[in-house]
Design a protein around this motif. Structure first.
Motif, PDB file in Angstrom:
ATOM      1  N   TYR A 110       0.854  -1.188   0.000  1.00  9.04           N
ATOM      2  CA  TYR A 110       0.000   0.000   0.000  1.00  9.04           C
ATOM      3  C   TYR A 110       0.890   1.237   0.000  1.00  9.04           C
ATOM      4  O   TYR A 110       2.051   1.177   0.432  1.00  9.04           O
ATOM      5  CB  TYR A 110      -0.909   0.016   1.241  1.00  9.04           C
ATOM      6  CG  TYR A 110      -2.007  -1.025   1.198  1.00  9.04           C
ATOM      7  CD1 TYR A 110      -3.091  -0.871   0.336  1.00  9.04           C
ATOM      8  CD2 TYR A 110      -1.967  -2.148   2.007  1.00  9.04           C
ATOM      9  CE1 TYR A 110      -4.096  -1.820   0.289  1.00  9.04           C
ATOM     10  CE2 TYR A 110      -2.974  -3.099   1.965  1.00  9.04           C
ATOM     11  CZ  TYR A 110      -4.032  -2.931   1.100  1.00  9.04           C
ATOM     12  OH  TYR A 110      -5.030  -3.867   1.047  1.00  9.04           O
ATOM     13  N   PRO A 111       0.387   2.372  -0.469  1.00  9.28           N
ATOM     14  CA  PRO A 111       1.188   3.605  -0.377  1.00  9.28           C
ATOM     15  C   PRO A 111       1.493   3.936   1.084  1.00  9.28           C
ATOM     16  O   PRO A 111       0.686   3.669   1.969  1.00  9.28           O
ATOM     17  CB  PRO A 111       0.287   4.688  -0.986  1.00  9.28           C
ATOM     18  CG  PRO A 111      -0.765   3.968  -1.750  1.00  9.28           C
ATOM     19  CD  PRO A 111      -0.914   2.618  -1.126  1.00  9.28           C
ATOM     20  N   THR A 112       2.656   4.517   1.328  1.00  9.24           N
ATOM     21  CA  THR A 112       3.007   4.916   2.693  1.00  9.24           C
ATOM     22  C   THR A 112       2.217   6.168   3.075  1.00  9.24           C
ATOM     23  O   THR A 112       1.594   6.815   2.219  1.00  9.24           O
ATOM     24  CB  THR A 112       4.511   5.220   2.794  1.00  9.24           C
ATOM     25  OG1 THR A 112       4.806   6.339   1.954  1.00  9.24           O
ATOM     26  CG2 THR A 112       5.350   4.015   2.372  1.00  9.24           C
ATOM     27  N   SER A 113       2.264   6.526   4.355  1.00  4.88           N
ATOM     28  CA  SER A 113       1.570   7.734   4.812  1.00  4.88           C
ATOM     29  C   SER A 113       2.134   8.971   4.130  1.00  4.88           C
ATOM     30  O   SER A 113       1.399   9.911   3.826  1.00  4.88           O
ATOM     31  CB  SER A 113       1.696   7.888   6.331  1.00  4.88           C
ATOM     32  OG  SER A 113       1.022   6.844   6.977  1.00  4.88           O
ATOM     33  N   ASP A 114       3.456   8.974   3.870  1.00  7.20           N
ATOM     34  CA  ASP A 114       4.083  10.119   3.189  1.00  7.20           C
ATOM     35  C   ASP A 114       3.614  10.212   1.741  1.00  7.20           C
ATOM     36  O   ASP A 114       3.396  11.316   1.231  1.00  7.20           O
ATOM     37  CB  ASP A 114       5.613  10.005   3.244  1.00  7.20           C
ATOM     38  CG  ASP A 114       6.144  10.168   4.657  1.00  7.20           C
ATOM     39  OD1 ASP A 114       5.457  10.830   5.473  1.00  7.20           O
ATOM     40  OD2 ASP A 114       7.227   9.638   4.945  1.00  7.20           O
ATOM     41  N   GLU A 115       3.473   9.077   1.068  1.00  3.93           N
ATOM     42  CA  GLU A 115       2.993   9.097  -0.318  1.00  3.93           C
ATOM     43  C   GLU A 115       1.514   9.477  -0.361  1.00  3.93           C
ATOM     44  O   GLU A 115       1.072  10.180  -1.270  1.00  3.93           O
ATOM     45  CB  GLU A 115       3.202   7.723  -0.961  1.00  3.93           C
ATOM     46  CG  GLU A 115       4.649   7.350  -1.141  1.00  3.93           C
ATOM     47  CD  GLU A 115       4.845   5.896  -1.525  1.00  3.93           C
ATOM     48  OE1 GLU A 115       5.923   5.587  -2.060  1.00  3.93           O
ATOM     49  OE2 GLU A 115       3.939   5.077  -1.281  1.00  3.93           O
ATOM     50  N   GLY A 116       0.768   9.021   0.615  1.00  6.38           N
ATOM     51  CA  GLY A 116      -0.635   9.374   0.745  1.00  6.38           C
ATOM     52  C   GLY A 116      -1.503   8.872  -0.398  1.00  6.38           C
ATOM     53  O   GLY A 116      -1.099   8.035  -1.216  1.00  6.38           O
ATOM     54  N   LEU A 117      -2.709   9.398  -0.447  1.00  5.52           N
ATOM     55  CA  LEU A 117      -3.656   9.002  -1.495  1.00  5.52           C
ATOM     56  C   LEU A 117      -3.248   9.533  -2.867  1.00  5.52           C
ATOM     57  O   LEU A 117      -3.724   9.048  -3.879  1.00  5.52           O
ATOM     58  CB  LEU A 117      -5.063   9.487  -1.133  1.00  5.52           C
ATOM     59  CG  LEU A 117      -5.689   8.853   0.113  1.00  5.52           C
ATOM     60  CD1 LEU A 117      -7.005   9.537   0.455  1.00  5.52           C
ATOM     61  CD2 LEU A 117      -5.898   7.370  -0.094  1.00  5.52           C
ATOM     62  N   LYS A 118      -2.318  10.497  -2.898  1.00 11.19           N
ATOM     63  CA  LYS A 118      -1.830  11.030  -4.180  1.00 11.19           C
ATOM     64  C   LYS A 118      -1.166   9.935  -5.011  1.00 11.19           C
ATOM     65  O   LYS A 118      -1.140  10.015  -6.241  1.00 11.19           O
ATOM     66  CB  LYS A 118      -0.832  12.159  -3.943  1.00 11.19           C
ATOM     67  CG  LYS A 118      -1.461  13.466  -3.619  1.00 11.19           C
ATOM     68  CD  LYS A 118      -1.402  14.341  -4.821  1.00 11.19           C
ATOM     69  CE  LYS A 118      -1.890  15.718  -4.451  1.00 11.19           C
ATOM     70  NZ  LYS A 118      -2.653  16.306  -5.499  1.00 11.19           N
ATOM     71  N   ALA A 119      -0.640   8.911  -4.331  1.00  8.51           N
ATOM     72  CA  ALA A 119       0.021   7.811  -5.043  1.00  8.51           C
ATOM     73  C   ALA A 119      -0.969   7.049  -5.921  1.00  8.51           C
ATOM     74  O   ALA A 119      -0.560   6.311  -6.819  1.00  8.51           O
ATOM     75  CB  ALA A 119       0.683   6.868  -4.047  1.00  8.51           C
ATOM     76  N   LEU A 120      -2.257   7.234  -5.686  1.00  9.78           N
ATOM     77  CA  LEU A 120      -3.265   6.596  -6.535  1.00  9.78           C
ATOM     78  C   LEU A 120      -3.421   7.330  -7.870  1.00  9.78           C
ATOM     79  O   LEU A 120      -3.928   6.769  -8.831  1.00  9.78           O
ATOM     80  CB  LEU A 120      -4.618   6.546  -5.816  1.00  9.78           C
ATOM     81  CG  LEU A 120      -4.653   5.761  -4.507  1.00  9.78           C
ATOM     82  CD1 LEU A 120      -5.998   5.930  -3.833  1.00  9.78           C
ATOM     83  CD2 LEU A 120      -4.338   4.294  -4.759  1.00  9.78           C
ATOM     84  N   LEU A 121      -2.973   8.570  -7.925  1.00 12.65           N
ATOM     85  CA  LEU A 121      -3.094   9.370  -9.152  1.00 12.65           C
ATOM     86  C   LEU A 121      -1.772   9.501  -9.893  1.00 12.65           C
ATOM     87  O   LEU A 121      -1.738   9.453 -11.122  1.00 12.65           O
ATOM     88  CB  LEU A 121      -3.611  10.780  -8.813  1.00 12.65           C
ATOM     89  CG  LEU A 121      -5.021  10.872  -8.261  1.00 12.65           C
ATOM     90  CD1 LEU A 121      -5.331  12.296  -7.847  1.00 12.65           C
ATOM     91  CD2 LEU A 121      -6.019  10.411  -9.301  1.00 12.65           C
ATOM     92  N   VAL A 122      -0.696   9.717  -9.147  1.00 15.89           N
ATOM     93  CA  VAL A 122       0.607  10.012  -9.743  1.00 15.89           C
ATOM     94  C   VAL A 122       1.645   9.086  -9.120  1.00 15.89           C
ATOM     95  O   VAL A 122       1.640   8.889  -7.895  1.00 15.89           O
ATOM     96  CB  VAL A 122       0.989  11.491  -9.478  1.00 15.89           C
ATOM     97  CG1 VAL A 122       2.345  11.825 -10.081  1.00 15.89           C
ATOM     98  CG2 VAL A 122      -0.077  12.418 -10.013  1.00 15.89           C
TER      99      VAL A 122
END
Length: 195
Positions: A110-122
């Motif tokens: 899963y994306p890390t807390s630092d990557e956040g939900l933005k990792a789902l887009l970019v």
């Protein structure tokens, strides 16, 4: 108007009397039909006076009835707006969960807390096997109250936690201000529904 030798005239006078006059018949005799009066009453006769509109009392009664209906129905409808926002937030969190699961299938985590939900887009970096965008929208949506969703991974209640702080935007709360979270259902009628 002429019909079989008869001639008819329609007369309308200043007093709105209507007369039908027949000037001749087949036998050649003059004939006059009696005048018929318009059934309009005299202006002084209150019994037959035509009503031109509503009275002030009638209008006030209608306004009071509409006000009572609004007072009874309005609060029920506004209560449903809050419940609708909570349901929309819960549905959005579930959509994030599906997108996060697809991210995990492709990347292996899963994306890390630092990557956040933005990792789902970019792609947040040089992540191998990233095959996004995992959301249909071009940006991460806000919750129905206009606040950003909070994302933690690893989460305290599972692999990730997604939180909306409700209408007030702060931790905790009841009613429309309660937190909507990814690990529990929405609290209804004093109970919390666990998944």
């Amino acid at each position: 108007m002429t019909f079989r030798g008869l001639s008819f005239e329609f007369l309308v006078g200043a007093t709105r009397r209507v007369a039908l006059r027949c000037t001749g018949d087949p036998a050649g005799r003059p004939y006059v039909e009696p005048e018929t009066r318009n059934p309009k009453p005299e202006t002084g006769d209150r019994k037959y006076r035509r009503q031109a509109g509503f009275t002030l009392i009638e209008l006030l009664v209608v306004i009071i009835i509409i006000g009572l209906l609004a007072a009874l129905v309005g609060p029920k409808l506004f209560g449903r707006v809050g419940k609708g926002k909570q349901a929309a937030a819960q549905a959005q969190i579930e959509l994030f969960g599906a997108a996060l699961d697809n991210f995990r299938l492709d990347v292996g985590r899963y994306p890390t807390s630092d990557e956040g939900l933005k990792a789902l887009l970019v792609n947040p970096g040089a992540i191998e096997n990233w095959d996004g965008s995992y959301l249909k929208k071009e940006e991460i949506p806000l919750d129905p109250w206009g606040h950003p969703y909070l994302y933690k991974s690893p989460g305290e209640h599972g692999d990730y936690d997604i939180i909306s702080h409700g209408g007030d935007g702060v931790d905790g709360g009841e009613g429309e201000n309660q937190d909507i979270v990814s690990w529990k259902g929405i609290k209804r009628a004093g109970e919390r529904i666990d998944r």
